[in-house]
Design a protein around this motif. Sequence first.
Motif, PDB file in Angstrom:
ATOM      1  N   ALA A  35     -61.623  -4.532 -57.374  1.00  0.00           N
ATOM      2  CA  ALA A  35     -60.869  -3.954 -56.250  1.00  0.00           C
ATOM      3  C   ALA A  35     -59.367  -3.923 -56.505  1.00  0.00           C
ATOM      4  O   ALA A  35     -58.670  -3.051 -55.968  1.00  0.00           O
ATOM      5  N   LEU A  36     -58.855  -4.826 -57.328  1.00  0.00           N
ATOM      6  CA  LEU A  36     -57.413  -4.856 -57.590  1.00  0.00           C
ATOM      7  C   LEU A  36     -56.903  -3.646 -58.365  1.00  0.00           C
ATOM      8  O   LEU A  36     -55.702  -3.403 -58.418  1.00  0.00           O
ATOM      9  N   ALA A  37     -57.804  -2.859 -58.950  1.00  0.00           N
ATOM     10  CA  ALA A  37     -57.399  -1.661 -59.692  1.00  0.00           C
ATOM     11  C   ALA A  37     -57.159  -0.463 -58.774  1.00  0.00           C
ATOM     12  O   ALA A  37     -56.733   0.586 -59.234  1.00  0.00           O
ATOM     13  N   TYR A  38     -57.419  -0.635 -57.485  1.00  0.00           N
ATOM     14  CA  TYR A  38     -57.349   0.461 -56.521  1.00  0.00           C
ATOM     15  C   TYR A  38     -56.234   0.214 -55.513  1.00  0.00           C
ATOM     16  O   TYR A  38     -55.922  -0.929 -55.172  1.00  0.00           O
ATOM     17  N   THR A  39     -55.639   1.301 -55.004  1.00  0.00           N
ATOM     18  CA  THR A  39     -54.628   1.156 -53.959  1.00  0.00           C
ATOM     19  C   THR A  39     -55.276   0.554 -52.714  1.00  0.00           C
ATOM     20  O   THR A  39     -56.501   0.628 -52.539  1.00  0.00           O
ATOM     21  N   GLU A  40     -54.467  -0.043 -51.861  1.00  0.00           N
ATOM     22  CA  GLU A  40     -54.978  -0.656 -50.619  1.00  0.00           C
ATOM     23  C   GLU A  40     -55.765   0.339 -49.771  1.00  0.00           C
ATOM     24  O   GLU A  40     -56.703  -0.033 -49.091  1.00  0.00           O
ATOM     25  N   ASP A  41     -55.361   1.616 -49.817  1.00  0.00           N
ATOM     26  CA  ASP A  41     -56.008   2.640 -48.999  1.00  0.00           C
ATOM     27  C   ASP A  41     -56.835   3.621 -49.831  1.00  0.00           C
ATOM     28  O   ASP A  41     -57.090   4.746 -49.407  1.00  0.00           O
ATOM     29  N   SER A  42     -57.281   3.199 -50.993  1.00  0.00           N
ATOM     30  CA  SER A  42     -58.028   4.063 -51.907  1.00  0.00           C
ATOM     31  C   SER A  42     -59.212   4.727 -51.192  1.00  0.00           C
ATOM     32  O   SER A  42     -59.921   4.095 -50.406  1.00  0.00           O
ATOM     33  N   HIS A  43     -59.414   6.016 -51.498  1.00  0.00           N
ATOM     34  CA  HIS A  43     -60.537   6.785 -50.954  1.00  0.00           C
ATOM     35  C   HIS A  43     -61.655   6.810 -51.985  1.00  0.00           C
ATOM     36  O   HIS A  43     -61.406   7.087 -53.157  1.00  0.00           O
ATOM     37  N   TRP A  44     -62.888   6.549 -51.541  1.00  0.00           N
ATOM     38  CA  TRP A  44     -64.045   6.536 -52.424  1.00  0.00           C
ATOM     39  C   TRP A  44     -65.154   7.424 -51.896  1.00  0.00           C
ATOM     40  O   TRP A  44     -65.419   7.466 -50.694  1.00  0.00           O
ATOM     41  N   ARG A  45     -65.814   8.107 -52.829  1.00  0.00           N
ATOM     42  CA  ARG A  45     -67.129   8.688 -52.588  1.00  0.00           C
ATOM     43  C   ARG A  45     -67.994   8.172 -53.711  1.00  0.00           C
ATOM     44  O   ARG A  45     -67.712   8.373 -54.887  1.00  0.00           O
ATOM     45  N   ASN A  46     -69.045   7.463 -53.351  1.00  0.00           N
ATOM     46  CA  ASN A  46     -70.000   6.926 -54.323  1.00  0.00           C
ATOM     47  C   ASN A  46     -71.390   7.349 -53.871  1.00  0.00           C
ATOM     48  O   ASN A  46     -71.870   6.869 -52.846  1.00  0.00           O
ATOM     49  N   ARG A  47     -71.982   8.280 -54.596  1.00  0.00           N
ATOM     50  CA  ARG A  47     -73.249   8.882 -54.183  1.00  0.00           C
ATOM     51  C   ARG A  47     -73.042   9.486 -52.798  1.00  0.00           C
ATOM     52  O   ARG A  47     -72.179  10.338 -52.641  1.00  0.00           O
ATOM     53  N   ALA A  48     -73.782   9.021 -51.792  1.00  0.00           N
ATOM     54  CA  ALA A  48     -73.662   9.574 -50.435  1.00  0.00           C
ATOM     55  C   ALA A  48     -72.715   8.768 -49.550  1.00  0.00           C
ATOM     56  O   ALA A  48     -72.471   9.138 -48.410  1.00  0.00           O
ATOM     57  N   GLU A  49     -72.176   7.670 -50.066  1.00  0.00           N
ATOM     58  CA  GLU A  49     -71.276   6.830 -49.267  1.00  0.00           C
ATOM     59  C   GLU A  49     -69.829   7.285 -49.428  1.00  0.00           C
ATOM     60  O   GLU A  49     -69.372   7.528 -50.544  1.00  0.00           O
ATOM     61  N   ILE A  50     -69.127   7.354 -48.307  1.00  0.00           N
ATOM     62  CA  ILE A  50     -67.706   7.677 -48.305  1.00  0.00           C
ATOM     63  C   ILE A  50     -67.003   6.593 -47.507  1.00  0.00           C
ATOM     64  O   ILE A  50     -67.406   6.284 -46.380  1.00  0.00           O
ATOM     65  N   LEU A 116     -52.368   2.442 -60.049  1.00  0.00           N
ATOM     66  CA  LEU A 116     -53.577   2.077 -59.309  1.00  0.00           C
ATOM     67  C   LEU A 116     -54.321   3.344 -58.904  1.00  0.00           C
ATOM     68  O   LEU A 116     -53.714   4.383 -58.624  1.00  0.00           O
ATOM     69  N   MET A 117     -55.640   3.251 -58.852  1.00  0.00           N
ATOM     70  CA  MET A 117     -56.457   4.407 -58.510  1.00  0.00           C
ATOM     71  C   MET A 117     -56.430   4.605 -56.993  1.00  0.00           C
ATOM     72  O   MET A 117     -56.766   3.703 -56.236  1.00  0.00           O
ATOM     73  N   ARG A 118     -56.085   5.819 -56.572  1.00  0.00           N
ATOM     74  CA  ARG A 118     -56.041   6.093 -55.138  1.00  0.00           C
ATOM     75  C   ARG A 118     -57.236   6.919 -54.676  1.00  0.00           C
ATOM     76  O   ARG A 118     -57.477   7.048 -53.478  1.00  0.00           O
ATOM     77  N   ARG A 119     -57.997   7.463 -55.623  1.00  0.00           N
ATOM     78  CA  ARG A 119     -59.177   8.239 -55.259  1.00  0.00           C
ATOM     79  C   ARG A 119     -60.211   8.115 -56.374  1.00  0.00           C
ATOM     80  O   ARG A 119     -59.872   8.225 -57.550  1.00  0.00           O
ATOM     81  N   ARG A 120     -61.468   7.876 -55.956  1.00  0.00           N
ATOM     82  CA  ARG A 120     -62.594   7.803 -56.892  1.00  0.00           C
ATOM     83  C   ARG A 120     -63.757   8.566 -56.284  1.00  0.00           C
ATOM     84  O   ARG A 120     -64.177   8.267 -55.169  1.00  0.00           O
ATOM     85  N   GLU A 121     -64.238   9.562 -57.013  1.00  0.00           N
ATOM     86  CA  GLU A 121     -65.398  10.325 -56.573  1.00  0.00           C
ATOM     87  C   GLU A 121     -66.454  10.224 -57.657  1.00  0.00           C
ATOM     88  O   GLU A 121     -66.207  10.600 -58.808  1.00  0.00           O
ATOM     89  N   ALA A 122     -67.626   9.681 -57.282  1.00  0.00           N
ATOM     90  CA  ALA A 122     -68.686   9.429 -58.260  1.00  0.00           C
ATOM     91  C   ALA A 122     -69.977  10.130 -57.862  1.00  0.00           C
ATOM     92  O   ALA A 122     -70.406  10.048 -56.705  1.00  0.00           O
ATOM     93  N   SER A 123     -70.571  10.803 -58.817  1.00  0.00           N
ATOM     94  CA  SER A 123     -71.897  11.396 -58.669  1.00  0.00           C
ATOM     95  C   SER A 123     -72.813  10.659 -59.642  1.00  0.00           C
ATOM     96  O   SER A 123     -72.510  10.577 -60.842  1.00  0.00           O
ATOM     97  N   ILE A 124     -73.926  10.126 -59.127  1.00  0.00           N
ATOM     98  CA  ILE A 124     -74.765   9.226 -59.925  1.00  0.00           C
ATOM     99  C   ILE A 124     -76.237   9.515 -59.651  1.00  0.00           C
ATOM    100  O   ILE A 124     -76.627   9.722 -58.500  1.00  0.00           O
ATOM    101  N   ASN A 125     -77.041   9.485 -60.720  1.00  0.00           N
ATOM    102  CA  ASN A 125     -78.492   9.615 -60.614  1.00  0.00           C
ATOM    103  C   ASN A 125     -79.132   8.441 -61.346  1.00  0.00           C
ATOM    104  O   ASN A 125     -78.711   8.093 -62.451  1.00  0.00           O
ATOM    105  N   ASP A 126     -80.164   7.864 -60.738  1.00  0.00           N
ATOM    106  CA  ASP A 126     -80.917   6.775 -61.359  1.00  0.00           C
ATOM    107  C   ASP A 126     -82.241   7.305 -61.891  1.00  0.00           C
ATOM    108  O   ASP A 126     -82.898   8.126 -61.253  1.00  0.00           O
ATOM    109  N   ARG A 127     -82.630   6.781 -63.044  1.00  0.00           N
ATOM    110  CA  ARG A 127     -83.911   7.145 -63.649  1.00  0.00           C
ATOM    111  C   ARG A 127     -84.641   5.863 -64.028  1.00  0.00           C
ATOM    112  O   ARG A 127     -84.086   5.037 -64.766  1.00  0.00           O
ATOM    113  N   PRO A 128     -85.856   5.653 -63.545  1.00  0.00           N
ATOM    114  CA  PRO A 128     -86.618   4.473 -63.983  1.00  0.00           C
ATOM    115  C   PRO A 128     -86.858   4.539 -65.490  1.00  0.00           C
ATOM    116  O   PRO A 128     -87.114   5.613 -66.032  1.00  0.00           O
ATOM    117  N   ILE A 129     -86.728   3.404 -66.148  1.00  0.00           N
ATOM    118  CA  ILE A 129     -86.996   3.325 -67.585  1.00  0.00           C
ATOM    119  C   ILE A 129     -87.889   2.115 -67.862  1.00  0.00           C
ATOM    120  O   ILE A 129     -87.902   1.150 -67.091  1.00  0.00           O
TER     121      ILE A 129
END
Length: 156
Positions: A35-50, A116-129
């Motif tokens: 968390a210390l790598a991000y600004t205090e008010d950093s905006h995130w999208r991780n999969r469907a979570e914002i 510091l990162m102020r915005r992170r947008e991630a698109s991710i897919n999981d595959r069973p292995i």
Amino acid sequence: MTSTPLVPPFTREIAVAKVRMAEDAWNSRDPNRVALAYTEDSHWRNRAEIFQGRDAIRAFLHRKWDKELDYRLVKELWAFGENRIAVRFQYEWHDDAGQWYRAYGNENWEFAENGLMRRREASINDRPIATEDRRFFWSAPGPRPQDHPGLINAPI
């Protein structure tokens, strides 16, 4: 690593160092460190979570690593610009029933002037292995060894 400050505008050397530092932090599985790598008010999208802010980032990471056991991540620079970096990544983890997964993803990062990162947008897919199809075996939590291959030639 680099002796240049890791702030925009980015050179290739800085972008590669930022990506490896992020990978090492995430492989620590320490939400406070990450968390210390991000600004205090950093905006995130991780999969469907914002969500927004370091407290939300910490809470998200605690939930993530409570579910994604024995997590190991490899990130790789895809592209960079003045204050932005794009990465691709893969990580492996298993659930509490022992099923292994490989997650494939892309992230877009935007940085503040202080690096510091102020915005992170991630698109991710999981595959069973299958367990025998795993690729990432270093001791975890901890950084990927310097001699462990990246993703350039990794099979999809």
